[in-house]
Write an enzyme that holds these catalytic residues in place. Structure first.
Site, PDB file in Angstrom:
ATOM      1  N   GLY A  14       0.826  -1.209   0.000  1.00 19.84           N
ATOM      2  CA  GLY A  14       0.000   0.000   0.000  1.00 19.84           C
ATOM      3  C   GLY A  14       0.859   1.256   0.000  1.00 19.84           C
ATOM      4  CG  ASP A  39      -7.494 -12.143   3.104  1.00 13.46           C
ATOM      5  OD1 ASP A  39      -7.844 -11.066   3.632  1.00 13.46           O
ATOM      6  OD2 ASP A  39      -8.110 -12.678   2.172  1.00 13.46           O
ATOM      7  CG  LEU A  40      -5.230  -7.858   8.180  1.00 13.94           C
ATOM      8  CD1 LEU A  40      -3.999  -8.374   7.470  1.00 13.94           C
ATOM      9  CD2 LEU A  40      -5.120  -6.363   8.422  1.00 13.94           C
ATOM     10  CG  ASP A 105      -9.018  12.593   8.198  1.00 13.15           C
ATOM     11  OD1 ASP A 105      -8.943  11.388   7.835  1.00 13.15           O
ATOM     12  OD2 ASP A 105      -9.163  13.520   7.382  1.00 13.15           O
ATOM     13  CE1 TYR A 128     -10.654   3.538   5.943  1.00 14.93           C
ATOM     14  CE2 TYR A 128     -11.096   5.854   6.440  1.00 14.93           C
ATOM     15  CZ  TYR A 128     -10.197   4.814   6.247  1.00 14.93           C
ATOM     16  OH  TYR A 128      -8.847   5.052   6.366  1.00 14.93           O
ATOM     17  CD1 TRP A 153      -8.105  14.338   4.169  1.00 14.40           C
ATOM     18  CD2 TRP A 153      -7.644  16.082   2.856  1.00 14.40           C
ATOM     19  NE1 TRP A 153      -9.158  15.203   4.253  1.00 14.40           N
ATOM     20  CE2 TRP A 153      -8.907  16.290   3.460  1.00 14.40           C
ATOM     21  CE3 TRP A 153      -7.145  17.064   1.995  1.00 14.40           C
ATOM     22  CZ2 TRP A 153      -9.674  17.432   3.224  1.00 14.40           C
ATOM     23  CZ3 TRP A 153      -7.908  18.202   1.778  1.00 14.40           C
ATOM     24  CH2 TRP A 153      -9.151  18.378   2.370  1.00 14.40           C
TER      25      TRP A 153
HETATM   26  N1  NAP Z   1      -5.528   6.745   2.173  1.00 17.27           N
HETATM   27  C1  NAP Z   1      -5.930   7.735   2.976  1.00 17.27           C
HETATM   28  O1  NAP Z   1      -6.309   8.810   2.535  1.00 17.27           O
HETATM   29  C2  NAP Z   1      -5.905   7.536   4.467  1.00 17.27           C
HETATM   30  C3  NAP Z   1      -6.377   8.588   5.275  1.00 17.27           C
HETATM   31  C4  NAP Z   1      -6.351   8.416   6.669  1.00 17.27           C
HETATM   32  C5  NAP Z   1      -5.852   7.240   7.205  1.00 17.27           C
HETATM   33  N2  NAP Z   1      -5.412   6.244   6.404  1.00 17.27           N
HETATM   34  C6  NAP Z   1      -4.929   5.019   7.021  1.00 17.27           C
HETATM   35  O2  NAP Z   1      -3.549   4.884   6.743  1.00 17.27           O
HETATM   36  C7  NAP Z   1      -3.214   3.500   6.643  1.00 17.27           C
HETATM   37  C8  NAP Z   1      -2.476   3.239   5.361  1.00 17.27           C
HETATM   38  O3  NAP Z   1      -3.345   3.595   4.285  1.00 17.27           O
HETATM   39  P1  NAP Z   1      -2.851   3.624   2.777  1.00 17.27           P
HETATM   40  O4  NAP Z   1      -3.308   4.908   2.193  1.00 17.27           O
HETATM   41  O5  NAP Z   1      -1.424   3.229   2.673  1.00 17.27           O
HETATM   42  O6  NAP Z   1      -3.791   2.469   2.194  1.00 17.27           O
HETATM   43  P2  NAP Z   1      -3.684   1.684   0.820  1.00 17.27           P
HETATM   44  O7  NAP Z   1      -2.707   2.319  -0.090  1.00 17.27           O
HETATM   45  O8  NAP Z   1      -5.081   1.464   0.369  1.00 17.27           O
HETATM   46  O9  NAP Z   1      -3.049   0.311   1.275  1.00 17.27           O
HETATM   47  C9  NAP Z   1      -3.769  -0.583   2.072  1.00 17.27           C
HETATM   48  C10 NAP Z   1      -3.043  -1.895   2.081  1.00 17.27           C
HETATM   49  O10 NAP Z   1      -3.854  -2.817   2.802  1.00 17.27           O
HETATM   50  C11 NAP Z   1      -3.902  -4.011   2.065  1.00 17.27           C
HETATM   51  N3  NAP Z   1      -5.099  -4.770   2.332  1.00 17.27           N
HETATM   52  C12 NAP Z   1      -6.386  -4.446   2.068  1.00 17.27           C
HETATM   53  N4  NAP Z   1      -7.195  -5.469   2.404  1.00 17.27           N
HETATM   54  C13 NAP Z   1      -6.403  -6.451   2.905  1.00 17.27           C
HETATM   55  C14 NAP Z   1      -6.631  -7.744   3.414  1.00 17.27           C
HETATM   56  N5  NAP Z   1      -7.865  -8.262   3.448  1.00 17.27           N
HETATM   57  N6  NAP Z   1      -5.584  -8.448   3.843  1.00 17.27           N
HETATM   58  C15 NAP Z   1      -4.336  -7.972   3.782  1.00 17.27           C
HETATM   59  N7  NAP Z   1      -4.036  -6.756   3.304  1.00 17.27           N
HETATM   60  C16 NAP Z   1      -5.070  -6.003   2.861  1.00 17.27           C
HETATM   61  C17 NAP Z   1      -3.876  -3.576   0.612  1.00 17.27           C
HETATM   62  O11 NAP Z   1      -3.528  -4.659  -0.189  1.00 17.27           O
HETATM   63  P3  NAP Z   1      -4.035  -4.760  -1.710  1.00 17.27           P
HETATM   64  O12 NAP Z   1      -3.130  -3.829  -2.454  1.00 17.27           O
HETATM   65  O13 NAP Z   1      -3.848  -6.195  -2.037  1.00 17.27           O
HETATM   66  O14 NAP Z   1      -5.460  -4.320  -1.716  1.00 17.27           O
HETATM   67  C18 NAP Z   1      -2.823  -2.474   0.671  1.00 17.27           C
HETATM   68  O15 NAP Z   1      -1.533  -3.013   0.598  1.00 17.27           O
HETATM   69  C19 NAP Z   1      -4.526   2.738   6.804  1.00 17.27           C
HETATM   70  O16 NAP Z   1      -4.674   2.337   8.127  1.00 17.27           O
HETATM   71  C20 NAP Z   1      -5.581   3.769   6.470  1.00 17.27           C
HETATM   72  O17 NAP Z   1      -6.821   3.482   7.094  1.00 17.27           O
HETATM   73  C21 NAP Z   1      -5.406   6.373   5.052  1.00 17.27           C
END
Ligand code: NAP
Length: 302
Positions: A14, A39-40, A105, A128, A153
């Site tokens: 990710g 797989d979570l 957030d 979410y 974000w």
């Molecule tokens: N993105 C945002 O804007 C945002 C904002 C606030 C907080 N956050 C938090 O920051 C953290 C990192 O987010 P990110 O932006 O890096 O997210 P991301 O790019 O969507 O990456 C999420 C990762 O989780 C993996 N994943 C999803 N479902 C899964 C499962 N069932 N088993 C194992 N792995 C799984 C995905 O794998 P696949 O590639 O195989 O799907 C991906 O590698 C998260 O906790 C998110 O909630 C994100």
């Protein structure tokens, strides 16, 4: 903690997971897991895997992050974001390992007029946000060594994010309508990973330091102004101008999940506890744009 701790990164492919791999590459014996390995959505499979690896540090960047899709897949989102973190926390506690987890957030409802602090009441507006809040609470209930970083974000050089979408749409269209009534802080995956590494490196075995922290880039903006800054910083090819950005309201861009109007987070607790501040959002954007430009140059063989 040993000199070369065993470090486990979940969600390694990710946005944040990719950058954690870079930031922690020299920090210990790093093992990365993706969905194929762990797989979570089958949270219990994590237990034997973790018991076998015996990590000292678990960095959980895996999450169900499809904010709108979560409205139609609430159970799956809850298993990944709410149930799996409890399993991770329980297994980490058994090993006396540190669990670093990320939250959002979107645990807040956006009604506050100033930046949200960690002690403010949560009230997620969407599925979410509710599932991420459940994950935070589960980790706190287990109560082992944990750091939960709420960020916002998130964008970066990899994965699906607003920056990459804007760069693609900006090269295709002359005009873009972008929401201008949601306030937040764009935060780069690079800055999150680097701050996480710095904090883990300086963390004392002081139970008072475990807990929930806000971790975002400095400043605040709207999606419309974020888009304009992206276009201002981007090097447009000859003959191509930045598209015109038209501000619109959230009601003109309806989405399945509601978003908070103000999700700006105060980072004061992070700074006071660890002496760490992420860069302001414009500087972090500039760093990310440089990484994207160098990747593009490498692909083009320049
Ligand atoms: N993105 C945002 O804007 C945002 C904002 C606030 C907080 N956050 C938090 O920051 C953290 C990192 O987010 P990110 O932006 O890096 O997210 P991301 O790019 O969507 O990456 C999420 C990762 O989780 C993996 N994943 C999803 N479902 C899964 C499962 N069932 N088993 C194992 N792995 C799984 C995905 O794998 P696949 O590639 O195989 O799907 C991906 O590698 C998260 O906790 C998110 O909630 C994100």
């Amino acid at each position: 903690m040993s000199d070369k701790p065993v470090i486990l990164i979940l969600g390694a492919g990710g946005q944040v997971g990719t950058e954690l791999q870079r930031s922690f590459a020299e920090a210990g014996e790093v093992t990365t897991w993706d969905r194929k390995i762990a797989d979570l959505s089958e949270a219990e499979v994590l237990r034997p895997l973790i018991r076998q690896l015996q990590p000292e540090i678990i960095l959980n960047a895996a999450a169900y992050t499809a904010v709108d899709r979560a409205e139609t897949e609430p159970d799956l989102a809850m298993t990944i974001n709410g149930v799996a973190p409890r399993v991770l926390a329980e297994e980490a506690a058994k090993l006396d390992a540190l669990l670093v987890h990320y939250s959002t957030d979107y645990v807040f409802d956006g009604s506050k007029k100033s930046p949200w602090v960690e002690s403010d009441a949560t009230n997620p507006l969407n599925t979410y946000g509710r599932t991420k809040l459940a994950g935070e609470r589960a980790i706190q209930e287990v109560g082992g060594k944990h750091l939960v970083f709420r960020t916002s974000w998130v964008y970066g050089p990899h994965g699906h994010n607003f920056l990459r979408t804007m760069l693609r749409l900006g090269s295709e269209r002359d005009e873009l309508k972008i929401v201008d009534d949601q306030f937040g802080a764009p935060t780069s995956s690079l800055a999150i990973a680097d701050a996480t590494r710095a904090i883990v490196d300086t963390l004392k075995a002081n139970a008072a330091d475990y807990g929930v922290y806000h971790m975002t880039c400095g400043g605040e903006t709207t999606w419309r102004r974020f888009a304009e800054e992206i276009f201002a910083q981007h090097m447009w090819p000859d003959g191509r101008k930045a598209p015109q950005v038209i501000p619109i309201s959230s009601s003109e861009y309806p989405t399945p999940a509601m978003r908070p109007a103000n999700s700006v987070l105060s980072n004061e607790k992070l700074q006071a506890t660890f002496g760490i501040a992420l860069p302001d959002w414009q500087s972090a954007l500039s760093e990310t744009m440089k990484v994207i430009a160098s990747k593009d140059a490498a692909v083009a063989g320049i």
